[in-house]
Design a protein around this motif. Sequence first.
Motif, PDB file in Angstrom:
ATOM      1  N   LEU A 207     -19.825 -44.780  43.233  1.00 29.81           N
ATOM      2  CA  LEU A 207     -18.491 -44.596  43.790  1.00 29.81           C
ATOM      3  C   LEU A 207     -18.551 -43.618  44.953  1.00 29.81           C
ATOM      4  CD1 LEU A 207     -15.340 -44.673  43.787  1.00 29.81           C
ATOM      5  CD2 LEU A 207     -15.404 -42.891  42.030  1.00 29.81           C
ATOM      6  N   TRP A 209     -15.825 -41.626  47.486  1.00 25.51           N
ATOM      7  CA  TRP A 209     -14.433 -41.282  47.780  1.00 25.51           C
ATOM      8  C   TRP A 209     -14.384 -40.589  49.127  1.00 25.51           C
ATOM      9  CZ3 TRP A 209     -11.708 -36.275  45.989  1.00 25.51           C
ATOM     10  CH2 TRP A 209     -10.383 -36.270  46.404  1.00 25.51           C
ATOM     11  N   ILE A 227      -9.676 -39.717  40.851  1.00 24.04           N
ATOM     12  CA  ILE A 227     -11.108 -39.832  41.113  1.00 24.04           C
ATOM     13  C   ILE A 227     -11.907 -39.167  39.997  1.00 24.04           C
ATOM     14  CG2 ILE A 227     -12.955 -39.131  42.679  1.00 24.04           C
ATOM     15  CD1 ILE A 227     -11.262 -41.429  43.756  1.00 24.04           C
ATOM     16  N   ARG A 231     -14.797 -41.399  38.199  1.00 25.36           N
ATOM     17  CA  ARG A 231     -16.169 -41.206  38.665  1.00 25.36           C
ATOM     18  C   ARG A 231     -17.168 -41.085  37.518  1.00 25.36           C
ATOM     19  NH1 ARG A 231     -17.237 -35.073  40.735  1.00 25.36           N
ATOM     20  NH2 ARG A 231     -19.354 -35.798  40.264  1.00 25.36           N
ATOM     21  N   HIS A 234     -23.054 -41.446  39.586  1.00 22.27           N
ATOM     22  CA  HIS A 234     -23.455 -41.887  40.930  1.00 22.27           C
ATOM     23  C   HIS A 234     -22.234 -41.801  41.843  1.00 22.27           C
ATOM     24  CE1 HIS A 234     -27.177 -43.167  39.116  1.00 22.27           C
ATOM     25  NE2 HIS A 234     -26.505 -43.921  38.259  1.00 22.27           N
ATOM     26  N   TYR A 235     -22.042 -40.626  42.417  1.00 23.13           N
ATOM     27  CA  TYR A 235     -20.784 -40.309  43.090  1.00 23.13           C
ATOM     28  C   TYR A 235     -21.047 -39.560  44.392  1.00 23.13           C
ATOM     29  CZ  TYR A 235     -16.329 -37.861  43.890  1.00 23.13           C
ATOM     30  OH  TYR A 235     -15.184 -37.365  44.437  1.00 23.13           O
ATOM     31  N   GLU A 237     -18.733 -37.810  47.612  1.00 21.37           N
ATOM     32  CA  GLU A 237     -17.411 -37.400  48.091  1.00 21.37           C
ATOM     33  C   GLU A 237     -17.516 -36.907  49.521  1.00 21.37           C
ATOM     34  OE1 GLU A 237     -14.464 -33.612  47.265  1.00 21.37           O
ATOM     35  OE2 GLU A 237     -15.160 -34.743  45.507  1.00 21.37           O
TER      36      GLU A 237
END
Length: 270
Positions: A207, A209, A227, A231, A234-235, A237
């Motif tokens: 994801l 963002w 979020i 989440r 694997h994120y 931002e």
Amino acid sequence: MTKTRDWTYEGVLGRLTARTWEGPGDPSRIVVVAHGYGEHIGRYERLAARLAADGAVVHAVDYIGHGRSEGERVLVTDFEDVVTDLHTLAETAGRDHPGLPVVLLGHSMGGLIAARYAQRYGDTLAALVLSSPVVGRWDAVAQLLALDEIPDVPLDITTLSRDPAVGERYAADPLVWHGPFKRPTLQALERGLDAVAKGPSLGDLPLMWIHGESDTLVPIEGSRAGITHLRGPHYVERTYPEARHELFNELNADTVLDEVATFIRDAAPR
């Protein structure tokens, strides 16, 4: 040179207009784009061309009641139907290019649709990108629903981007809705926010963002709660100081596009 093709298909509540962008050579991945409230797929040419040049075949659709699709303007009574229509688009893309990984990108209200899509069909996705998404808390919905009459006040076009030309083009665009919200759509948005909040996290789905720190249409802190719920490990931002709502139309759009393209390329490699 990006090739563009418009086509139609039957959605849950009417005929929908879709667009496909494809660069030279065989594509390496599919990207499905979910647009925002009151707008249409034609406003995503810059994003689609950038992703197509990077090896994606890009698909998007005007939702029911939006753009060149059928339906009463901006009337959405159930966002689950919109998610189903978007899934039909992704299935068609998959049949046209079997075996390619699919990435979903949603902006603003399209972020709500994309988040719910990932909760329902996450096992079909390689990654999810949420741009200024309506998830978590969006106070505007409750504030408008509390009124006896929804005010017919035009959008403040300066909230879209620091580039004044973006707002001017938006205001002059005949395919953009310039009237008031409709109460059933607001009620559907409220239910959609609740469905995402009560739905599952996205687990291992990658994801990204992205959000402007000066976004007053969909304030960043309201989205952050959504979020946090969605989440997994694997994120990525990315927030941008001074940027407003439409990051792909912002003064720093080239930087945003490069970072999104890199995330997509890493999540769904050639």
